[in-house]
Structure formats: C-alpha cells, structure tokens
Write a protein that holds these residues in place. Structure first.
Motif, PDB file in Angstrom:
ATOM      1  N   ASP A  85       5.056   3.035 -44.574  1.00 36.49           N
ATOM      2  CA  ASP A  85       5.334   4.344 -44.967  1.00 36.49           C
ATOM      3  C   ASP A  85       6.355   4.476 -46.145  1.00 36.49           C
ATOM      4  O   ASP A  85       5.978   5.273 -46.986  1.00 36.49           O
ATOM      5  CB  ASP A  85       5.743   5.157 -43.811  1.00 36.49           C
ATOM      6  CG  ASP A  85       5.050   5.437 -42.728  1.00 36.49           C
ATOM      7  OD1 ASP A  85       3.656   5.177 -42.668  1.00 36.49           O
ATOM      8  OD2 ASP A  85       5.521   5.524 -41.642  1.00 36.49           O
ATOM      9  N   LEU A  86       7.461   3.619 -46.256  1.00 35.27           N
ATOM     10  CA  LEU A  86       8.106   3.499 -47.377  1.00 35.27           C
ATOM     11  C   LEU A  86       7.315   2.923 -48.704  1.00 35.27           C
ATOM     12  O   LEU A  86       7.501   3.964 -49.732  1.00 35.27           O
ATOM     13  CB  LEU A  86       9.070   2.447 -47.219  1.00 35.27           C
ATOM     14  CG  LEU A  86      10.093   1.855 -48.338  1.00 35.27           C
ATOM     15  CD1 LEU A  86      10.805   3.288 -48.958  1.00 35.27           C
ATOM     16  CD2 LEU A  86      10.783   0.714 -48.144  1.00 35.27           C
ATOM     17  N   VAL A  87       6.562   2.024 -48.405  1.00 40.43           N
ATOM     18  CA  VAL A  87       5.727   1.627 -49.552  1.00 40.43           C
ATOM     19  C   VAL A  87       4.807   2.753 -49.991  1.00 40.43           C
ATOM     20  O   VAL A  87       4.652   3.176 -51.093  1.00 40.43           O
ATOM     21  CB  VAL A  87       4.740   0.425 -49.290  1.00 40.43           C
ATOM     22  CG1 VAL A  87       3.690   0.014 -50.353  1.00 40.43           C
ATOM     23  CG2 VAL A  87       5.585  -0.833 -49.121  1.00 40.43           C
ATOM     24  N   THR A 110       6.261  -8.364 -46.851  1.00 42.04           N
ATOM     25  CA  THR A 110       6.480  -9.573 -45.963  1.00 42.04           C
ATOM     26  C   THR A 110       6.426  -9.272 -44.422  1.00 42.04           C
ATOM     27  O   THR A 110       7.355  -8.771 -43.942  1.00 42.04           O
ATOM     28  CB  THR A 110       7.833 -10.160 -46.081  1.00 42.04           C
ATOM     29  OG1 THR A 110       8.803  -9.100 -46.094  1.00 42.04           O
ATOM     30  CG2 THR A 110       7.807 -10.574 -47.844  1.00 42.04           C
ATOM     31  N   GLY A 111       5.250  -9.334 -43.876  1.00 44.40           N
ATOM     32  CA  GLY A 111       4.918  -8.978 -42.523  1.00 44.40           C
ATOM     33  C   GLY A 111       3.958  -7.836 -42.353  1.00 44.40           C
ATOM     34  O   GLY A 111       3.095  -7.907 -43.092  1.00 44.40           O
ATOM     35  N   ALA A 133       9.307 -13.711 -51.723  1.00 45.34           N
ATOM     36  CA  ALA A 133       9.007 -12.205 -51.643  1.00 45.34           C
ATOM     37  C   ALA A 133       8.810 -11.601 -53.058  1.00 45.34           C
ATOM     38  O   ALA A 133       8.326 -10.589 -53.149  1.00 45.34           O
ATOM     39  CB  ALA A 133      10.152 -11.514 -50.954  1.00 45.34           C
ATOM     40  N   VAL A 134       9.309 -12.111 -54.024  1.00 45.64           N
ATOM     41  CA  VAL A 134       9.228 -11.734 -55.316  1.00 45.64           C
ATOM     42  C   VAL A 134       8.461 -12.632 -56.388  1.00 45.64           C
ATOM     43  O   VAL A 134       8.218 -12.129 -57.489  1.00 45.64           O
ATOM     44  CB  VAL A 134      10.727 -11.400 -56.020  1.00 45.64           C
ATOM     45  CG1 VAL A 134      11.182 -10.391 -55.089  1.00 45.64           C
ATOM     46  CG2 VAL A 134      11.473 -12.536 -56.233  1.00 45.64           C
ATOM     47  N   ARG A 135       8.280 -14.048 -56.079  1.00 44.89           N
ATOM     48  CA  ARG A 135       7.953 -14.875 -57.024  1.00 44.89           C
ATOM     49  C   ARG A 135       6.428 -14.307 -57.659  1.00 44.89           C
ATOM     50  O   ARG A 135       5.453 -14.164 -56.773  1.00 44.89           O
ATOM     51  CB  ARG A 135       7.720 -16.330 -56.380  1.00 44.89           C
ATOM     52  CG  ARG A 135       7.508 -17.259 -57.432  1.00 44.89           C
ATOM     53  CD  ARG A 135       7.386 -18.781 -56.584  1.00 44.89           C
ATOM     54  NE  ARG A 135       8.586 -19.116 -55.931  1.00 44.89           N
ATOM     55  CZ  ARG A 135       9.011 -19.331 -54.835  1.00 44.89           C
ATOM     56  NH1 ARG A 135       7.876 -19.261 -53.742  1.00 44.89           N
ATOM     57  NH2 ARG A 135      10.003 -19.567 -54.560  1.00 44.89           N
ATOM     58  N   GLU A 144       3.559 -13.463 -45.973  1.00 46.87           N
ATOM     59  CA  GLU A 144       4.177 -13.931 -44.723  1.00 46.87           C
ATOM     60  C   GLU A 144       5.689 -13.324 -44.503  1.00 46.87           C
ATOM     61  O   GLU A 144       6.523 -13.401 -45.694  1.00 46.87           O
ATOM     62  CB  GLU A 144       4.217 -15.384 -44.324  1.00 46.87           C
ATOM     63  CG  GLU A 144       2.821 -16.022 -44.154  1.00 46.87           C
ATOM     64  CD  GLU A 144       2.653 -17.485 -44.077  1.00 46.87           C
ATOM     65  OE1 GLU A 144       3.933 -18.141 -43.672  1.00 46.87           O
ATOM     66  OE2 GLU A 144       1.963 -18.219 -43.902  1.00 46.87           O
ATOM     67  N   ARG A 145       6.164 -13.004 -43.277  1.00 51.89           N
ATOM     68  CA  ARG A 145       7.627 -12.740 -43.145  1.00 51.89           C
ATOM     69  C   ARG A 145       8.250 -13.939 -43.227  1.00 51.89           C
ATOM     70  O   ARG A 145       8.126 -14.846 -42.957  1.00 51.89           O
ATOM     71  CB  ARG A 145       7.676 -12.323 -41.631  1.00 51.89           C
ATOM     72  CG  ARG A 145       9.196 -11.957 -41.524  1.00 51.89           C
ATOM     73  CD  ARG A 145       9.143 -11.086 -39.975  1.00 51.89           C
ATOM     74  NE  ARG A 145       8.224 -10.209 -39.764  1.00 51.89           N
ATOM     75  CZ  ARG A 145       8.168  -9.716 -38.486  1.00 51.89           C
ATOM     76  NH1 ARG A 145       8.591 -10.366 -37.552  1.00 51.89           N
ATOM     77  NH2 ARG A 145       7.271  -8.650 -38.312  1.00 51.89           N
ATOM     78  N   ARG A 146       9.344 -13.651 -43.964  1.00 53.40           N
ATOM     79  CA  ARG A 146      10.556 -14.883 -44.236  1.00 53.40           C
ATOM     80  C   ARG A 146      11.282 -15.294 -42.787  1.00 53.40           C
ATOM     81  O   ARG A 146      11.291 -14.478 -42.011  1.00 53.40           O
ATOM     82  CB  ARG A 146      11.591 -14.236 -44.995  1.00 53.40           C
ATOM     83  CG  ARG A 146      11.047 -14.388 -46.607  1.00 53.40           C
ATOM     84  CD  ARG A 146      11.692 -13.226 -47.481  1.00 53.40           C
ATOM     85  NE  ARG A 146      11.683 -11.925 -47.047  1.00 53.40           N
ATOM     86  CZ  ARG A 146      12.470 -10.810 -47.338  1.00 53.40           C
ATOM     87  NH1 ARG A 146      12.986 -10.849 -48.692  1.00 53.40           N
ATOM     88  NH2 ARG A 146      11.885  -9.541 -47.234  1.00 53.40           N
ATOM     89  N   LYS A 147      11.712 -16.562 -43.058  1.00 49.46           N
ATOM     90  CA  LYS A 147      12.243 -17.099 -41.515  1.00 49.46           C
ATOM     91  C   LYS A 147      13.247 -16.419 -41.054  1.00 49.46           C
ATOM     92  O   LYS A 147      13.351 -15.968 -39.861  1.00 49.46           O
ATOM     93  CB  LYS A 147      12.270 -18.617 -41.625  1.00 49.46           C
ATOM     94  CG  LYS A 147      12.674 -19.397 -40.687  1.00 49.46           C
ATOM     95  CD  LYS A 147      13.004 -20.773 -40.514  1.00 49.46           C
ATOM     96  CE  LYS A 147      11.697 -21.483 -41.127  1.00 49.46           C
ATOM     97  NZ  LYS A 147      12.026 -22.929 -41.284  1.00 49.46           N
TER      98      LYS A 147
END
Length: 349
Positions: free
Chosen positions: A260-262, A215-216, A339-341, A279-282
């Motif tokens: 990098d984590l991913v 997300t981002g 993010a997980v749906r 998309e990034r969450r609000k």
C-alpha cells in the motif's frame, strides 16, 4: 503555549545527530522556542543544508566517539542532551559491525560519561529503536516490556546496549535519562541512500520513474510514525518529570502494508513503472510491526496527530521543494545492498 514547551525557553540544548531527519526538525522546533541549540554531527548520514540558518544554533562537525569533539560541545554547558546520533541501520551494521559498535556503543558510553562529569545536566534523552529491541516478538501491539534478546543485526544489539547503559548511569550516577523508541520514523528531512529507510528511497526512485523494489510479498506491515509527532514526543520526554528513568514507544499505533505504501508513493509522484519483487533480506525477520504508545500517552501525553497519507504527501512535497539538494546528496555507492543494486542510477532526471 503548552507548559512543556515553555520549559525550553532559554535552555541550552545539545542534539547529537542533529543534521538528520529527526534531529534537524527537533532543532528547528527548539530554535522557535527560543532555546540555544548545539548540533554535533559527523555528516555521515546528515546534511548541513538540512539545518536552519539561525543565530541561536551552533553546528559542530564531529564524532560522538571522539573525546575532542565531545569536549567541544560540552564546553557550551548544555542543560539537556538529545542523543540521536547513530550508525544507521541494520544492513549498514551488518556490513560494518565494528563501526556500528564504535558509534552506537562507545559513542553512547562516552556521552554518558561526560554527562556524569559535567554534573549539571537536567536530562539525557536517548533515541533507541522500537524496530530493533523487540526482536522477533509477536506480541502486538508491542509494549515497553516486550523487549527481546533474540536480535538479528549488530544495530539491534547496540541499540539495546544503549538502553542498558542508560539504566546503569541512571542507577549508579543519577543521570536523568529517558529512553525513547522510535517506530519507523519518516517525514521531511531524510535524504535517500543505500542505508536509509524505505520511504525516502521509494520516493526518490519513484520521482525518477524507476521500478520500486519490494523485498518480500508486500503484505508485510510497519508502524510508520511521522517525524513531527516524534519531535513532540521528544520535547515531552525532555521536560516532564514523569519521564525520568522510563522508556517510551513513539509509534503511530497503525499498521501499513508495504504494498500500500508503494502504491501511495507512485500515485503521489505519477510513477507508472511496475513494481519489482525481490527476496527478503536475511535480517528482515518481521512480517508485522505495530507499537503501543499507551504508556507514553498516559505518562507524558504523547499522541500522534498526523495521518500516514498526510505525512507521506508532506514528505513528497519536501522532496519536490528540495530536489536539487536531495539529488546531489543521495548516496548509492559501491557495495550497495541487494535491495538497491541496479536501481539507484538508472533513468536520471
């Protein structure tokens, strides 16, 4: 053995939220130090199988906002309280703000009230959140005085509320409080779920061969702090006189990019599925996060010892060793966040 660890021998210690990642690791360490441990946890985000089977551990299923449950554990006459229980975390609090206030606000107040009535408590250590109370501050690395009132979720608000209650009970009633601020804790013991942290969810999906959702842009950074380092900080905060009345960042002092984590997780699990960008969450308003542990190092000797890659490998190894329990406990139910749906139940193994 270090003097601050010797302090815990023979102590009676209450850990709220003790079946979670940090709490269960703290419980294990205290048991090894010959303390008697009482765990209060409602199992909303903790798991009984996370706890060791030990004669000096009592597990009570209960709610920190319930007087009967609190009386049950305070009847055991604890010497110290480590208050780690929380309605976790940002998205969960946005979906259920009243429950967030009940647990993180009223639960905190009740525990401090009982600590005052009990009268013999040597220390009350509160797990606040370095990822929450600094709001959208851009003063990096974040120091303890950089707190902000510009907060973006109920969870952030109630974590700040908990610190304010600590200040009040310390000044009004002399409760020996310590406020500890965790920065992106991770490690063995944290089970994935729709409201859990990014690392356990990413490891879970990666081990199932799924595409990891970013997300981002992936250039965002976080200060990931290994659970055993946080446990060491808590033990220092609970035993050292210099800690009373203070607030401390428990951080790694190192930024890690999410992309990098991913890539590191996919490499450790052998997952070849391409990343999915969302998309990034609000409420996710922080492109960077980096904490300073200078104060904690100076006053109580806190210093993170686990490198991020080492901690990540340990976590993946823990997932592999506990896969059946984790798979059966992972919670991705109806109403899950964007993010997980559509990700959690695909390609089961």
């Amino acid at each position: 053995m270090s003097e601050y660890l010797d302090y815990y021998e023979g102590k009676r210690i209450l850990i709220t939220g003790g079946a979670g990642a940090v709490g269960s690791r703290l419980a294990r360490k205290l048991i090894d130090l010959d303390a008697t441990v009482f765990v209060l946890d409602d199992l909303s985000s903790g798991y009984e199988w996370n706890l060791p089977n030990a004669n000096n551990l009592l597990f009570v299923i209960g709610d920190v906002a319930n007087d009967i449950d609190i009386k049950r554990v305070f009847n055991e006459k604890p010497d110290l309280v480590f208050h780690l229980a929380a309605f976790f975390a940002n998205q969960n609090s946005i979906d259920y703000p009243e429950k967030d206030l009940q647990t993180n606000g009223l639960g905190m107040l009740k525990l401090l009230e009982y600590s005052t009535l009990y009268g013999k408590l040597e220390r009350f250590v509160y797990a606040s959140s370095g990822c929450s109370i600094y709001g959208e501050s851009t003063n990096f690395p974040l120091k303890e005085d950089d707190i902000s009132m510009n907060l973006s979720s109920p969870y952030q608000v109630t974590k700040m509320l908990g610190e304010l209650y600590c200040n009040y009970f310390n000044k009004q009633y002399g409760v020996k409080v310590v406020k500890t601020r965790f920065f992106n804790s991770f490690g063995p013991g944290e089970v994935p779920g729709q409201y859990r942290n990014v690392i356990p969810n990413f490891i879970f999906w990666s081990m199932k061969g799924l595409s990891l959702p970013l997300t981002g842009t992936g250039e965002e950074t976080r200060d990931f702090t290994y659970v055993e380092d946080i446990v060491d900080g808590l033990l220092r905060a609970g035993s050292m006189e210099k800690a009373i009345g203070e607030e401390f960042n428990f951080a790694s002092g190192t930024e890690t990019k999410i992309i990098d984590l991913v890539n590191m997780i996919n490499e450790l699990t052998g997952n070849k599925t391409p990343i999915k960008f969302l998309e990034r969450r609000k409420w996710d308003t922080k492109p960077r996060l980096l904490g300073s542990y200078e104060k904690a190092h100076k006053l109580i000797g806190f210093e993170p010892k686990t490198k991020f890659k080492e901690g990540l490998k340990n976590t993946v190894d823990w997932f592999k060793e506990n896969w059946e329990n984790i798979k059966n406990s992972a919670d991705f139910g109806p109403g899950m966040s964007s993010a997980v749906r559509g990700i959690a139940h695909k390609k089961k193994k």
